[in-house]
Design an enzyme around this catalytic site. Sequence first.
Site, mmCIF file in Angstrom:
data_model
loop_
_atom_site.group_PDB
_atom_site.id
_atom_site.type_symbol
_atom_site.label_atom_id
_atom_site.label_comp_id
_atom_site.label_asym_id
_atom_site.label_seq_id
_atom_site.Cartn_x
_atom_site.Cartn_y
_atom_site.Cartn_z
ATOM 1 N N ASP A 115 19.573 73.899 21.414
ATOM 2 C CA ASP A 115 18.807 73.327 20.313
ATOM 3 C C ASP A 115 17.311 73.434 20.596
ATOM 4 O OD1 ASP A 115 18.562 71.421 17.940
ATOM 5 O OD2 ASP A 115 17.581 70.272 19.532
ATOM 6 N N GLU A 165 24.353 77.003 18.831
ATOM 7 C CA GLU A 165 23.288 76.490 19.698
ATOM 8 C C GLU A 165 23.649 76.675 21.171
ATOM 9 O OE1 GLU A 165 21.128 72.956 17.122
ATOM 10 O OE2 GLU A 165 22.821 72.420 18.394
#
Lengths: 218, 218
Positions: free
Chosen positions: A36, A108
């Site tokens: 992320d 991610e």
Amino acid sequence: MTRLAYRFRDPALAQLALTHRSAGKPNNERLEFLGDALLGVVVAELLYEAHPHASEGELSRLRAQLVNGQALAVIARELELGDELKLGSGELKSGGFRRDSILADAFEALVAAVYLDAGFAECRAVVRSLFEPLVAAIPRSSKDAKTRLQELLQGRGWPLPQYELVDSHGEDHAKTFDVTCEITDPMPIRAEGRGSSRRAAEQEAAETVLRQLQDLQD
Amino acid sequence: MTRLAYRFRDPALAQLALTHRSAGKPNNERLEFLGDALLGVVVAELLYEAHPHASEGELSRLRAQLVNGQALAVIARELELGDELKLGSGELKSGGFRRDSILADAFEALVAAVYLDAGFAECRAVVRSLFEPLVAAIPRSSKDAKTRLQELLQGRGWPLPQYELVDSHGEDHAKTFDVTCEITDPMPIRAEGRGSSRRAAEQEAAETVLRQLQDLQD
């Protein structure tokens, strides 16, 4: 991994990235945390380059459009990650491989796996190749802040902003202008702007008012 | 720049990073956007390495402790950035060079300036050298989730959690255990955990309950 433009040196990293927590531990949750952050910085840089006149607020808004669960799930589907997910039996039965959040998390995690496998340059290249078309598709806001503010207010039937020169100082060849921009609806907002021309100062003041209006709507 | 362990090839980048928006445009706001993302990823990686057993939630919480306006202002002061800030006359008079938010923003912008000046490896090294001592100072949570949950509940005088084995399946050599962890105070929370041992499954369930308790407190 056929669809991702990257070949892992350590295939176990890719496996881990595609292992949902429903399959037990170890799973991709920690990688997701790192991924992320990596997505955040690579997309931030893309936007920074592509929108040299965008304010910090606009850049944040654009990034939130590109990096969110739904948008990442679209990419994950293009990469066909769903077929390669490792899920627990419950999630498997309930179709977890189609779920936005699970797909986005796996994407991610995969970004982090590339970073750990090969370093930042490689990870950045992979992410840029996926996001460059999306960044290019953002309509370049060719309209300046004064125009956008005026259109926003007119669209709601609110009175137009008032600009006022409050000060100018400095030598003639390097003058600085202080201007205020003031609106009354939907609430009184007044912002100052400073620039090397009256127009530039007005743009800055309008930008600040626009941002405050946007903050109100969030 | 004397205090930052980095020498800029392009001093204009450092200047820009230290120019607050009160001094007009261009200023450090766009760099701050990029720097915030860079700090996020470098500190994420440090925590990922230093806390190999921390959950995603714990890593996020630790990062928020290290990367926030107040904490960044402390670093900015150690680097004596206040002395080098370029502020507008209003901020100058009101002591803006001492303000947490202005200092933190300048530090973030400076991180981005290093990145643009020299690339990720250099930026990462600078940020790591500043944050490594802070990460090392975090008390390593050597206690497992069951212990932490028990201590938290005991500390408040609440009843201890109940663990229950609800299922086990798979071949003997690769058995999977499903366990629930249930508490009644301060509110009923029940979470499932899965693992290759009963103990591992209990830890996972306890971790989830802990996280939900922490979310309640946030």
